[in-house]
Design a protein around this motif. Structure first.
Motif, short mmCIF file in Angstrom:
data_model
loop_
_atom_site.label_atom_id
_atom_site.label_comp_id
_atom_site.label_asym_id
_atom_site.label_seq_id
_atom_site.Cartn_x
_atom_site.Cartn_y
_atom_site.Cartn_z
N SER A 126 62.86 139.59 22.47
CA SER A 126 62.31 140.83 21.95
C SER A 126 62.08 140.77 20.45
O SER A 126 61.29 141.53 19.91
CB SER A 126 63.25 142.00 22.27
OG SER A 126 64.46 141.85 21.58
N ARG A 127 62.76 139.86 19.76
CA ARG A 127 62.58 139.74 18.31
C ARG A 127 61.55 138.66 17.94
O ARG A 127 61.34 138.37 16.78
CB ARG A 127 63.91 139.39 17.64
CG ARG A 127 64.94 140.51 17.70
CD ARG A 127 66.17 140.15 16.89
NE ARG A 127 67.12 141.25 16.84
CZ ARG A 127 68.19 141.35 17.61
NH1 ARG A 127 68.44 140.43 18.51
NH2 ARG A 127 69.00 142.37 17.49
N LYS A 128 60.91 138.07 18.91
CA LYS A 128 60.03 136.95 18.62
C LYS A 128 58.84 137.34 17.76
O LYS A 128 58.29 136.50 17.05
CB LYS A 128 59.54 136.31 19.92
CG LYS A 128 58.52 137.15 20.67
CD LYS A 128 57.97 136.41 21.88
CE LYS A 128 56.89 137.23 22.58
NZ LYS A 128 56.32 136.52 23.72
N GLU A 129 58.41 138.63 17.81
CA GLU A 129 57.26 139.05 17.01
C GLU A 129 57.55 138.90 15.53
O GLU A 129 56.68 138.53 14.75
CB GLU A 129 56.89 140.50 17.33
CG GLU A 129 56.54 140.74 18.78
CD GLU A 129 55.49 139.79 19.30
OE1 GLU A 129 54.58 139.42 18.54
OE2 GLU A 129 55.57 139.39 20.47
N PRO B 147 68.03 146.48 24.92
CA PRO B 147 66.97 145.52 25.25
C PRO B 147 65.61 146.18 25.44
O PRO B 147 64.58 145.66 25.00
CB PRO B 147 67.47 144.86 26.55
CG PRO B 147 68.95 145.02 26.50
CD PRO B 147 69.17 146.34 25.85
N ALA B 148 65.61 147.36 26.08
CA ALA B 148 64.34 148.08 26.31
C ALA B 148 63.74 148.54 24.99
O ALA B 148 62.53 148.42 24.76
CB ALA B 148 64.58 149.27 27.23
N THR B 149 64.57 149.06 24.09
CA THR B 149 64.07 149.56 22.80
C THR B 149 63.50 148.43 21.95
O THR B 149 62.40 148.55 21.39
CB THR B 149 65.21 150.26 22.04
OG1 THR B 149 65.73 151.33 22.83
CG2 THR B 149 64.70 150.83 20.72
N LEU B 150 64.23 147.33 21.85
CA LEU B 150 63.75 146.20 21.06
C LEU B 150 62.48 145.60 21.65
O LEU B 150 61.57 145.19 20.92
CB LEU B 150 64.83 145.12 20.96
CG LEU B 150 66.06 145.47 20.11
CD1 LEU B 150 67.06 144.32 20.15
CD2 LEU B 150 65.67 145.78 18.68
N SER B 151 62.40 145.57 22.98
CA SER B 151 61.20 145.05 23.63
C SER B 151 59.99 145.92 23.30
O SER B 151 58.90 145.42 23.02
CB SER B 151 61.40 144.98 25.14
OG SER B 151 62.43 144.07 25.48
N ALA B 152 60.18 147.24 23.32
CA ALA B 152 59.07 148.16 23.03
C ALA B 152 58.64 148.04 21.57
O ALA B 152 57.44 148.07 21.26
CB ALA B 152 59.49 149.59 23.35
N ILE B 153 59.60 147.93 20.66
CA ILE B 153 59.26 147.77 19.23
C ILE B 153 58.47 146.50 19.01
O ILE B 153 57.48 146.47 18.27
CB ILE B 153 60.55 147.78 18.38
CG1 ILE B 153 61.14 149.19 18.34
CG2 ILE B 153 60.26 147.31 16.95
CD1 ILE B 153 62.48 149.28 17.66
N SER B 154 58.88 145.42 19.67
CA SER B 154 58.17 144.14 19.54
C SER B 154 56.77 144.23 20.13
O SER B 154 55.81 143.70 19.57
CB SER B 154 58.96 143.03 20.24
OG SER B 154 60.20 142.82 19.60
#
Length: 638
Positions: A119-122, A297-304
């Motif tokens: 999720s932080r890959k962006e 995990p859902a929040t970080l995925s959405a931000i990314s």
């Protein structure tokens, strides 16, 4: 060491760490199988040693995390529950079950670490787009230097295909720039002398010389990175609640487990071994691992996901709130409209040549810096008009401009600047319908005769109507707040499909109007350009800046749409709704599983292996469900 190198080191370490967790989990599984086979061969000592190795290898990371967190924050956590449950299982002789608990717990931990990294890959992808070196031009020579050494005012050479190393202004050359890293727009943008370019974007086929306007630490690119970093560290209200609840919940579970070790023996005539066994099962199934993993995990995925698509959220709280908005207030200029006037109509009475009159008008307006004069100049340039030199020229501030060309007197400006005897008749014959549609009228007078006019308008964005329609379909009420006149506001509102607007609204009045909207509709967002709208953006539940990456937009709003594209608003709302929906799914599922497992244990309907599988399986499922938000954002999510 540069920020890029620091992040690359951290990213590498994070990747290695996630791989090590997975390797340890797999190693634990291997020792479990070995221990089980040895126990079947009646090699009990060797079996216990193998299980102990499975415990040590598989539980290392989670035990370390749980103990350090407990000692550091003086608070109990789910990791500690799992370690105690595994130890308790071993004490009563359930080596296989305890080891299996450690194995699945380690596996879910490795998966969660992988999910966080994914999720932080962006952010790490953005960092890799920042060049570390640039071609510095000094004394007509090129020098390869570190980007960190560049200072404002330096001139650099950017060759075809290279990434631009710093924010700046093109001083020489023209090219096309791929700005997808900044705006999310994949179509290259044409750039010429005098236009601004941004670090991290990709130069096309042209070679350009750029004057640096910002130090490396203050570039738009670095501000985006900082914004995403802060967003990933800021927790949503749901996440904060879960974390506050976790410590109290763990204490309750440990208290109930302690009671269950004793009371059933006396009250239900259970054996001590059965009571302790059921207490250990309760310790496993009552752990809120899945509940805790339902949100982050859902929040970080959405931000990314948003960052990849040009939608930057300054934290999970704003992303979570966006999905609950009931109304959205729009500034007009630069938000619903392009932000600068354009010529929509050019009319000259029949006895005059439109081309000749336009040549004279353009020649006069060329000497004015007024925005309307600039728009007329652009229109004339599009008609390939050659300019003349006026004999004399006078700029009458607030009214218009007067000049003498080829011995004739010309006036260009407002109606009150024109011949009073003829202006009313001319307006009735030619102009009324244009004025009623909210256009600005510039009149043209030759000597004493009014011979034509130019109608200008700040045109709406091509996607504005469709974007407003999409928001209305989502049940969101759009409202326009503008300082323009009632006539102009009504015309623009009608064009974009709005039924509600407030005209003649000064910046400070927008805050008052916004509070009225909040009182009527509830949760409200404000969309503006991040400058004059700053007070309203700050007062809204969610401030959304349309700034094409401007510094002011980044600093003012809660959400920044890096490209001036209104359709991104509905996409952001739908992404928020989807995230909130997935979080609710996760919480409902995880709490439901926890309740069923706890109840089953009290009725002695579940054994430790099934408790382990049910508990850890639900944790893995909610993590995978949150990971779905990393998928490419689709327009119709609802």
């Amino acid at each position: 060491m540069t920020k890029h190198r620091i992040l690359t080191t951290r990213e590498t370490f994070s990747n290695i760490n996630s791989y090590i967790e997975l390797i340890f989990a797999i190693g634990s599984g291997i020792f479990i199988v070995a221990g089980w086979l040895l126990s079947k061969a009646d090699l009990q000592l060797a079996s216990i040693v193998s299980f102990l190795l499975a415990y040590g290898i598989g539980g290392y990371f989670k035990a370390k995390e749980g103990l350090s967190d407990t000692l550091l924050h003086k608070q109990l956590n789910v990791e500690l529950l799992m370690v105690l449950a595994a130890i308790g299982s071993a004490i009563i002789g359930y080596w296989t079950e305890g080891a299996l608990l450690i194995f699945i717990f380690a596996l879910s931990g490795a998966l969660e670490t992988y999910t966080m990294d994914k999720s932080r890959k962006e952010l790490s992808s953005l960092m890799r787009l920042q060049p570390e070196e640039a071609w510095l031009l000094e004394n007509n020579k090129e020098y390869r230097v570190s980007v960190a050494d560049l200072v404002v005012g330096n001139h650099i050479l950017v060759k075809p295909g290279e990434r631009i190393p710093a924010d700046g202004i093109i001083k020489k050359g023209s090219t096309s720039i791929d700005e997808s890293a900044i705006t999310g727009e994949s179509i290259p943008v044409s750039k010429e002398v005098g236009q601004e370019i941004f670090a991290g974007t990709v130069n096309g086929q042209g070679s350009i010389i750029v004057e640096i306007t910002k130090p490396n630490s203050e570039t738009l690119f670095q501000k985006i990175i900082t914004l995403v970093q802060n967003a990933q560290s800021e927790k949503s209200p749901s996440q904060q609640f879960i974390e506050r609840f976790e410590g109290t919940y763990v204490k309750i579970v440990l208290s109930v487990v302690a009671l269950m070790m004793v009371l059933p023996h006396y009250l239900l005539d259970w054996s001590w071994n059965e009571a302790f066994y059921r207490a250990m099962v309760l310790l496993v199934v009552a752990s809120p691992c899945a509940v805790v993993a339902s949100i982050m995990p859902a929040t970080l995925s959405a931000i990314s996901n948003g960052a990849r698509n040009g939608m930057l959220f300054k934290g999970g709280v704003h992303l979570e709130t966006l999905g609950n908005i009931r109304a959205i207030a729009f500034d007009k200029t630069g938000t619903l409209t392009i932000g600068h006037p354009e010529v929509t109509n050019y009319v000259v009475v029949e006895e005059h040549s439109p081309a000749d009159v336009l040549q004279i008008v353009a020649s006069i307006e060329h000497h004015s810096n007024h925005p309307l004069a600039e728009a007329i100049g652009k229109f004339a340039a599009s008609q390939m008009v050659d300019l003349l030199t006026p004999d004399s020229i006078e700029d009458v501030s607030g009214w218009g401009i007067q000049a003498i060309i080829q011995g004739q007197t010309w006036k260009i400006g407002k109606k009150d600047f024109m011949n009073k005897e003829k202006i009313d008749q001319f307006r009735r014959q030619y102009v009324t319908k244009h004025a009623d549609s909210g256009k600005t009228i510039v009149y043209i007078q030759k000597e004493a005769d009014i011979i034509g006019f130019i109608a200008l308008k700040d045109c709406i964005r091509t996607e504005a109507k469709a974007a407003i329609d999409e928001l209305q379909q989502l049940g969101i009420q759009p409202i326009m707040l503008t300082g323009d006149s009632q006539t102009t506001a009504a015309a623009i509102a009608n064009e974009v499909g709005m039924t509600t607007f407030v005209a003649e609204c000064l910046p400070e009045q927008k805050v008052t109007e916004l509070k009225k909207i909040q009182a009527t509709y509830g949760v409200t967002a404000m969309v503006g350009d991040g400058i004059n709208d700053a007070p309203a953006l700050a007062s809204a539940n969610v401030g959304i800046a349309m700034g094409q990456g401007t510094d002011v937009a980044l600093e003012t709003a809660d959400i920044v749409l890096m490209k001036n594209e209104l359709a991104k608003i509905s996409e952001a709302v739908q992404l928020s709704k989807r995230m909130n929906r997935i979080i609710k799914q996760n919480l409902f599922f995880s709490i439901g599983v926890l309740f069923i497992l706890v109840l089953s244990n009290f009725f002695q309907a579940i054994d430790l292996p099934f408790g382990v599988i049910g508990h850890e399986g639900s944790t893995i499922l909610v993590i995978l469900n949150g990971l779905r938000l990393l998928k490419q954002h689709q327009k119709k999510m609802a």
